[in-house]
Design an enzyme around this catalytic site. Structure first.
Site, PDB file in Angstrom:
ATOM      1  N   GLU A 427       0.833  -1.190   0.000  1.00 22.53           N
ATOM      2  CA  GLU A 427       0.000   0.000   0.000  1.00 22.53           C
ATOM      3  C   GLU A 427       0.874   1.249   0.000  1.00 22.53           C
ATOM      4  O   GLU A 427       1.606   1.507   0.948  1.00 22.53           O
ATOM      5  CB  GLU A 427      -0.895  -0.020   1.258  1.00 22.53           C
ATOM      6  CG  GLU A 427      -1.656   1.250   1.498  1.00 22.53           C
ATOM      7  CD  GLU A 427      -2.463   1.192   2.809  1.00 22.53           C
ATOM      8  OE1 GLU A 427      -2.475   0.133   3.480  1.00 22.53           O
ATOM      9  OE2 GLU A 427      -3.087   2.205   3.139  1.00 22.53           O
ATOM     10  N   ASP A 500      -1.297  -1.327   5.670  1.00 24.12           N
ATOM     11  CA  ASP A 500      -1.270  -0.807   7.041  1.00 24.12           C
ATOM     12  C   ASP A 500      -2.303  -1.541   7.877  1.00 24.12           C
ATOM     13  O   ASP A 500      -3.321  -1.984   7.359  1.00 24.12           O
ATOM     14  CB  ASP A 500      -1.630   0.687   7.049  1.00 24.12           C
ATOM     15  CG  ASP A 500      -0.530   1.528   6.429  1.00 24.12           C
ATOM     16  OD1 ASP A 500       0.611   1.020   6.350  1.00 24.12           O
ATOM     17  OD2 ASP A 500      -0.814   2.664   6.018  1.00 24.12           O
ATOM     18  N   ASP A 502      -4.656  -0.525   9.582  1.00 19.70           N
ATOM     19  CA  ASP A 502      -5.725   0.404   9.951  1.00 19.70           C
ATOM     20  C   ASP A 502      -6.925   0.193   9.018  1.00 19.70           C
ATOM     21  O   ASP A 502      -6.922  -0.713   8.207  1.00 19.70           O
ATOM     22  CB  ASP A 502      -5.223   1.851   9.884  1.00 19.70           C
ATOM     23  CG  ASP A 502      -4.764   2.229   8.483  1.00 19.70           C
ATOM     24  OD1 ASP A 502      -4.976   1.426   7.538  1.00 19.70           O
ATOM     25  OD2 ASP A 502      -4.195   3.315   8.317  1.00 19.70           O
ATOM     26  N   ASP A 504      -8.099   1.909   6.472  1.00 17.91           N
ATOM     27  CA  ASP A 504      -7.793   2.056   5.053  1.00 17.91           C
ATOM     28  C   ASP A 504      -7.123   0.800   4.517  1.00 17.91           C
ATOM     29  O   ASP A 504      -7.468   0.296   3.454  1.00 17.91           O
ATOM     30  CB  ASP A 504      -6.828   3.233   4.848  1.00 17.91           C
ATOM     31  CG  ASP A 504      -7.581   4.465   4.379  1.00 17.91           C
ATOM     32  OD1 ASP A 504      -8.824   4.385   4.304  1.00 17.91           O
ATOM     33  OD2 ASP A 504      -6.916   5.478   4.099  1.00 17.91           O
TER      34      ASP A 504
END
Ligand code: 1YM
Length: 645
Positions: A427, A500, A502, A504
């Site tokens: 990413e 990540d 998280d 997203d």
């Protein structure tokens, strides 16, 4: 004479079961939870086969508090008479010799020629106890094995009864399995698939540890299977259902077309065994369907320019279940490395003929549907032709666009040993840069992604392939996509999604998994797709002017790391890959010796399909309902916003 025979056989039996205990993975695939559940499937298969033969309409599976599990059916009961050659009761033989199902039996249809088929003796060999009760000929017959298949209670009659059936209760050996914790959901989904295929047979799953219970009974069988798979999709007609028999092969097909869904979902079975790699029945089905639609389209003047529809044009948005019953014997052939492909030669012509005749008839009887279907096929055809033209135009340029993309973004691995190579899909360019300098350059390649990939659940094949990110990904992996995808051509032994930790990152993961599920499913089935697990914490402290540190992946790990380092230590919480330097990323997330990888699997096709339609499809209404019911709002506010965009 009989006595010495018995002893000789006793030794053979013992050796057979010891072999299973020595190398359990050879018989059940692994000794993790998957292997654990394999023990259940072996016993359930026998109950299912009995129902398949027409005996018994109820199968009950119970998980007990002590970690044991039982399967009860209402069939004829396993035979208890003495097997002449060995001098043992047949039921004892079934539980103490490795057999491939049909060996002692004369059943007509059997699932055991397929993927499983090592038999209930394997379950016995890997259990601390295995208790078998047979209700048959008015008697309750019982025998018991302990400690990996040692007969401790020979066959005895306990009582009289009017019941008939078989009850098997066993407790997996914790010395063999890394986990002996049965999973209620895993068992339920497996059993649900059998229930769809065996209409009118009721399956009950009971979990006494937590007082849970599921019942599966489908009077309309695979017709309801297709309905469930297409739940929440906009469909062209009710489920279309055909049943027939030809050359002793029984056939049943259920199918339905969805609009705005461009994937093709065909699930085929032979004697209740899923044939994941297709085979002659699936090929015959496809040929028959293509010809029926083309003939109808031509005769009715719906395609005037004579450009025939491709099979793939017709199958966009198709969901179909093909279920065959083939008598045991030479006709029943499974092929391929994993025996998940039907080889039976007759099945091709039989299915072709069956579908052609029945579907032609259906089209003629349902004109409005036929017109809608053919319009949809023509749309798919135009999109395909346009995409091809665009591709040819690019190819005729001096430098092929795809090659350009490839050399631009990908940091390749140096080795040409594809099996050992790993592709990291990362990413963002910044994390991509870190991964590039931290990686093992011999075997690891890095492909950074810019922004969010498109949601492949709501775009056509043609739009997907025109998307630069996906085109690059397909070219990089080098094994094609969709129908023509061949996992053996993959340039990477492992494809690893690294995002990540998280919301997203989770969204990007979901979008990529949607793509792989739709266009490279065999990559998942071959166990080549992974998700990297970056650590959440780095715990460190200074000792003699040197930093010592540990990574932690969750809160338990954090406490453990703190304890290990002792005293006053400090904690970094990583919010993303970007917060690590190249060494940290390498040692925590990329180094094969130290990283944690999550293998992506498809445990249950129905659940995968429904979940994907629900979460990634066009209709926001059911999605909202699901999210409201299943998600803790406090935890995932931002993810929700993302999904609803
Ligand atoms: C809970 C598990 O094993 N049921 C079961 C197994 C058998 C029969 C009936 C059966 C089969 C046949 C004839 C036959 C099996 N029998 C054999 C063998 N439930 C469970 N229910 N009579 C009964 O196939 O001819 C193997 S499995 F070999 F002994 F016949």
């Amino acid at each position: 004479m009989a006595e010495s025979n018995y002893t000789a056989n006793d030794i053979d039996v013992f050796e057979g079961l010891t072999a299973v205990r020595k190398r359990p993975a050879m018989y059940i695939g692994s000794t993790n939870v998957m292997g654990l559940h394999h023990l259940v499937w072996e016993v359930v298969d026998n109950a299912v086969d009995e129902a398949l033969s027409g005996y018994g309409k109820l199968v009950t599976i119970t998980i007990y508090k002590d970690g044991s599990l039982s399967v009860l059916d209402e069939g004829r009961g396993i035979p208890v008479d003495i097997h002449k050659k060995t001098g043992m009761p047949a039921v004892q033989l079934i539980f103490s010799t490795l057999h491939s199902g049909g060996k002692f039996s004369n059943k007509v249809y059997t699932s055991s020629a397929g993927l499983h088929g090592v038999g209930a003796s394997v379950t016995n060999a890997l259990s601390t106890y295995c208790d078998v009760t047979v209700y048959r000929d008015g008697k309750v017959n019982h025998l018991r094995f302990e400690d990996g298949g040692k007969l401790v209670t020979p066959l005895e009659v306990l009582d009289n009864t009017r019941k008939h059936g078989t009850l098997v209760r066993f407790k997996p050996d914790p010395k063999i399995f890394s986990s002996v914790n049965f999973n209620f959901e895993t068992i339920s989904t497996h059993v649900q698939e059998s229930a769809f295929l065996l209409k009118g047979v009721k399956f009950v799953v009971i979990d006494e540890r937590v007082n849970k219970r599921n019942e599966f009974l489908y009077e309309e069988g695979i017709k309801q299977y297709v309905e469930s798979l297409n739940e929440n999709k906009e469909v062209l007609s009710p489920v279309i259902h055909f049943e027939g028999e030809d050359s002793e092969i029984k056939m049943e097909v259920a199918l339905q077309f969805a609009r705005k869904d461009y994937s093709e979902n065909i699930y085929s079975y032979a004697n209740n065994v899923r044939t994941r790699d297709g085979g002659t029945h699936e090929s015959g089905f496809k040929i028959g369907l293509t010809k029926a639609v083309n003939d109808y389209a031509e005769e009715s003047g719906l395609i005037k320019n004579k450009a025939k529809l491709d099979g793939s044009d017709i199958r966009e948005g198709l969901t179909a279940i093909i279920s065959l019953r083939i008598p045991e014997g030479e006709k029943l052939q499974f092929e391929g490395q994993t025996k998940q492909k039907l080889g039976t030669p007759e099945a091709l012509a039989i299915l072709n003929n069956f579908i052609y005749t029945n579907f032609t008839y259906y089209l003629n009887e349902n004109k409005e549907f036929a017109v809608n279907l053919i319009r949809k096929c023509i749309d798919a055809q135009s999109a395909r032709v346009a995409a091809r033209k665009a591709k040819d135009a690019v190819r005729s340029n001096k430098k092929a666009k795809t090659e350009f993309i490839l050399s631009d973004k990908l940091t390749p691995a140096q080795s040409k040993d594809y099996d050992l190579n790993e592709l990291f899909i990362v990413e963002g360019d910044s994390a991509g840069g870190t991964a590039k300098s931290g990686r093992n350059r011999i075997h690891q390649a890095i492909l950074p992604l810019r922004g969010k990939p498109l949601n492949t659940e709501s775009i056509s094949n043609d739009k997907m392939i025109r998307n630069e990110e996906f085109a690059t990904l397909i070219n990089t992996i080098g094994a094609g996509y969709g129908e023509s995808f061949n996992p053996d051509d993959s340039h990477y032994g492992k494809v690893i999604i690294m995002t990540d930790a998280d919301t997203d990152g989770a969204h990007i993961q979901t979008l990529l998994l949607t793509f792989f599920y739709r266009y490279m499913r065999p990559l998942i089935l071959k166990g080549k797709l992974f998700v990297a697990m970056p650590p959440l914490y780095r715990v460190f402290k200074e000792v003699n002017h040197k930093i010592v540190y540990q990574y932690a992946w969750d809160d338990d790990g954090l406490e453990e790391a703190k304890k290990k380092l002792g005293g006053a230590c400090r904690v970094n919480r990583y919010k993303g890959l970007g917060e690590m330097n190249d060494t940290q990323l390498w040692e925590s997330t990329m180094d094969p010796e130290r990283r944690q990888l999550l293998k992506v699997t498809i445990e249950d096709p129905l659940e995968a399909e429904q979940r994907l339609t629900l979460l990634m499809g066009n209709d926001p209404k059911p999605r909202r309902v699901w999210i409201e019911e299943n998600i803790d709002f406090n935890e995932v506010d931002s993810f929700l916003e993302e999904v609803n965009k």
